[in-house]
Enzyme design. Structure first.
Site, PDB file in Angstrom:
ATOM      1  N   ARG A   1      36.287 -87.223   4.209  1.00 28.69           N
ATOM      2  CA  ARG A   1      36.736 -87.517   2.832  1.00 28.69           C
ATOM      3  C   ARG A   1      36.807 -88.988   2.481  1.00 28.69           C
ATOM      4  O   ARG A   1      36.306 -89.406   1.427  1.00 28.69           O
ATOM      5  CB  ARG A   1      38.076 -86.813   2.536  1.00 28.69           C
ATOM      6  CG  ARG A   1      38.038 -85.291   2.651  1.00 28.69           C
ATOM      7  CD  ARG A   1      36.776 -84.700   2.097  1.00 28.69           C
ATOM      8  NE  ARG A   1      36.839 -83.246   1.985  1.00 28.69           N
ATOM      9  CZ  ARG A   1      35.781 -82.481   1.826  1.00 28.69           C
ATOM     10  NH1 ARG A   1      34.573 -83.014   1.783  1.00 28.69           N
ATOM     11  NH2 ARG A   1      35.902 -81.174   1.697  1.00 28.69           N
TER      12      ARG A   1
ATOM     13  N   ASP B   1      32.158 -74.463  -9.114  1.00 31.19           N
ATOM     14  CA  ASP B   1      33.159 -75.386  -9.660  1.00 31.19           C
ATOM     15  C   ASP B   1      32.546 -76.673 -10.196  1.00 31.19           C
ATOM     16  O   ASP B   1      32.777 -77.061 -11.334  1.00 31.19           O
ATOM     17  CB  ASP B   1      34.205 -75.762  -8.596  1.00 31.19           C
ATOM     18  CG  ASP B   1      35.148 -74.611  -8.288  1.00 31.19           C
ATOM     19  OD1 ASP B   1      35.278 -73.696  -9.129  1.00 31.19           O
ATOM     20  OD2 ASP B   1      35.761 -74.633  -7.195  1.00 31.19           O
TER      21      ASP B   1
ATOM     22  N   ASP C   1      42.323 -82.150   0.278  1.00 32.25           N
ATOM     23  CA  ASP C   1      41.167 -82.983  -0.018  1.00 32.25           C
ATOM     24  C   ASP C   1      41.327 -83.801  -1.297  1.00 32.25           C
ATOM     25  O   ASP C   1      40.901 -84.951  -1.363  1.00 32.25           O
ATOM     26  CB  ASP C   1      39.901 -82.134  -0.072  1.00 32.25           C
ATOM     27  CG  ASP C   1      39.484 -81.679   1.319  1.00 32.25           C
ATOM     28  OD1 ASP C   1      39.785 -82.419   2.282  1.00 32.25           O
ATOM     29  OD2 ASP C   1      38.879 -80.609   1.450  1.00 32.25           O
TER      30      ASP C   1
ATOM     31  N   SER D   1      36.248 -69.733   1.916  1.00 32.15           N
ATOM     32  CA  SER D   1      36.004 -71.102   1.491  1.00 32.15           C
ATOM     33  C   SER D   1      35.618 -71.875   2.740  1.00 32.15           C
ATOM     34  O   SER D   1      36.338 -71.866   3.742  1.00 32.15           O
ATOM     35  CB  SER D   1      37.280 -71.685   0.877  1.00 32.15           C
ATOM     36  OG  SER D   1      37.201 -73.094   0.912  1.00 32.15           O
TER      37      SER D   1
HETATM   38  N1  ARG Z   1      42.430 -77.638   6.282  1.00 34.95           N
HETATM   39  C1  ARG Z   1      41.391 -78.584   6.520  1.00 34.95           C
HETATM   40  C2  ARG Z   1      41.816 -79.956   6.045  1.00 34.95           C
HETATM   41  O1  ARG Z   1      42.679 -80.065   5.237  1.00 34.95           O
HETATM   42  C3  ARG Z   1      40.082 -78.173   5.900  1.00 34.95           C
HETATM   43  C4  ARG Z   1      40.062 -78.148   4.397  1.00 34.95           C
HETATM   44  C5  ARG Z   1      38.817 -77.571   3.785  1.00 34.95           C
HETATM   45  N2  ARG Z   1      38.624 -76.221   4.233  1.00 34.95           N
HETATM   46  C6  ARG Z   1      37.858 -75.313   3.656  1.00 34.95           C
HETATM   47  N3  ARG Z   1      37.760 -74.183   4.247  1.00 34.95           N
HETATM   48  N4  ARG Z   1      37.226 -75.508   2.538  1.00 34.95           N
HETATM   49  O2  ARG Z   1      41.268 -80.908   6.487  1.00 34.95           O
END
Ligand code: ARG
Length: 390
Positions: free
Chosen positions: A92, A13, A121, A173
């Site tokens: 983040r 990406d 995110d 992911s």
């Molecule tokens: N659900 C979690 C959050 O919102 C993790 C998000 C990222 N997860 C991932 N498998 N890429 O904080």
């Protein structure tokens, strides 16, 4: 040309995003955050330059991550929906803060990220950016570009000679940092299916761990873990040590359905060995040293703190006010907790603190008893009085 700072990971990406942004007339500066994900940054740096980035920044923010994000969340007792220790969510606002700093340093007008339009995110990155510098333009290529599928992106990468890993992509992911791993997609999208063992990397299969328990003592100073088994550790080393101990005993796996900000329920698996041990111990120490009303009141703070973190509202006034209040509650959260790690479980077996409010002479049913049981009668009469004759 206008400069844009792209949060770059080296994956498909964000590699396509470099070229895509360039074609839209941007000078792309790639920015990589080292939050302990254990990547080969030199390799990824070269790839960014080869793909067409003008400059690359790799910023190691591991220590800050632990001291200014993870430890405050631990002191707060923040757990989203009673299960998620927020490893991804906590990283983040930190990454966004440094991205804004790079933008300022480079005189960039905009920032970009590779998040999709379905996740949390994007919200966390953008809210933090908007709160720190509302003038910065935000571009989210993945939300707006023409590619509908991964294969279309791969075709684009080939056409544009973008270096990408040709190895078969894992169906999952995954987000990883030194605090934990988050895994979704693939077979996990069926909430009825048990997660396959292959997804776990930080934690051993509880069926295949030692047949005898591992005992750990964890010492806290004002709510912060400082010693493991009597030995002092800095913040990063302490997390690593507990990740190893917990992981070796299969501790810290979570399988949950969670409520995303964008209204979707999603299934995610988490691995958080160190966090599980620290939270368990910290909570127990609070039970020992906090008075009842503070302890109960703090549960509401914990939930709010978790929501604010999950919702991307880290840089908000309420979050800062809660930090101040929490720090006040942590003044006496100093002491030692003894835990037993065994086949995926983490249980407290002992606790001590110089601020302990536990009084054996009041609690005991033995000879040392100093509790005047006769006082109870009057207490109960007054306690029930407001409700009598209802
Ligand atoms: N659900 C979690 C959050 O919102 C993790 C998000 C990222 N997860 C991932 N498998 N890429 O904080």
């Amino acid at each position: 040309m206008k400069k844009i700072v792209l949060a770059y990971s080296g994956g498909l990406d964000t590699s396509c995003a470099i070229t895509w942004l360039k074609d839209k007339g941007w000078d792309v500066i790639a920015f990589m955050a080292d939050v302990g994900q254990g990547e080969d940054f030199e390799k990824i740096k070269k790839r960014a330059l080869k793909t067409g980035a003008k400059k690359v920044f790799v910023i190691n923010m591991q220590k800050e991550f632990v001291t200014d994000y993870i430890f405050p969340a631990i002191k707060a007792g923040a757990i989203y929906e009673n299960k998620y220790l927020l490893a991804t969510a906590l990283s983040r606002p930190l990454i966004a803060k440094h991205q804004v700093k790079v933008a300022h340093k480079e005189g960039a007008k905009a920032i970009a990220h590779g998040c999709t339009g379905k996740g949390n995110d994007q919200v966390r990155f953008e809210v933090t950016t908007q709160l720190l510098d509302p003038k910065l333009e935000i571009v989210a290529p993945v939300r707006i570009w023409e590619f509908k599928t991964r294969n279309q992106e791969i075709d684009y990468a080939k056409k544009k000679k973008i270096p990408i890993d040709v190895t078969k992509k894992s169906p999952y992911s995954i987000d990883i940092n030194l605090y934990g791993r988050s895994i979704e997609c693939g077979v996990l999208e069926d909430p009825w299916k048990e997660p396959p063992e292959e997804i776990y990397l930080m934690t051993k299969n509880p069926l295949k761990v030692p047949n005898k328990p591992t005992y750990v003592t964890l010492e806290f100073k004002k709510g912060i873990p400082v010693k493991v088994n009597g030995k002092s550790y800095g913040p990063i080393k302490l997390l690593k040590k507990l990740n190893t101990l917990g992981g070796a005993n299969g501790v810290g796996r979570v399988d949950m359905i969670e409520n995303r900000l964008v209204g979707i329920k999603s299934r995610e698996i988490y691995e958080n060995p160190a966090g599980t041990i620290i939270y368990t111990a910290h909570k127990e120490l609070e039970s020992l040293v906090l008075d009842r009303e503070t302890l109960h009141y703090k549960q509401a703070i914990s939930q709010k703190y978790a929501e604010l973190t999950y919702y991307g509202l880290w840089e908000t006034p309420l979050k800062k006010q809660l930090d101040a209040q929490i720090d006040k509650t942590q003044e006496k959260v100093t002491g030692t907790i003894r835990l037993k790690l065994f086949k995926g479980n983490c249980v407290v077996v002992g606790r001590k603190s110089k601020y302990s409010l536990y009084k054996e002479e009041l609690a005991t049913y033995g000879e040392k008893d100093k509790f005047d049981q006769k006082l109870a009668e009057g207490f109960i009469r007054l306690w029930s009085m407001p409700f009598q004759g209802e």
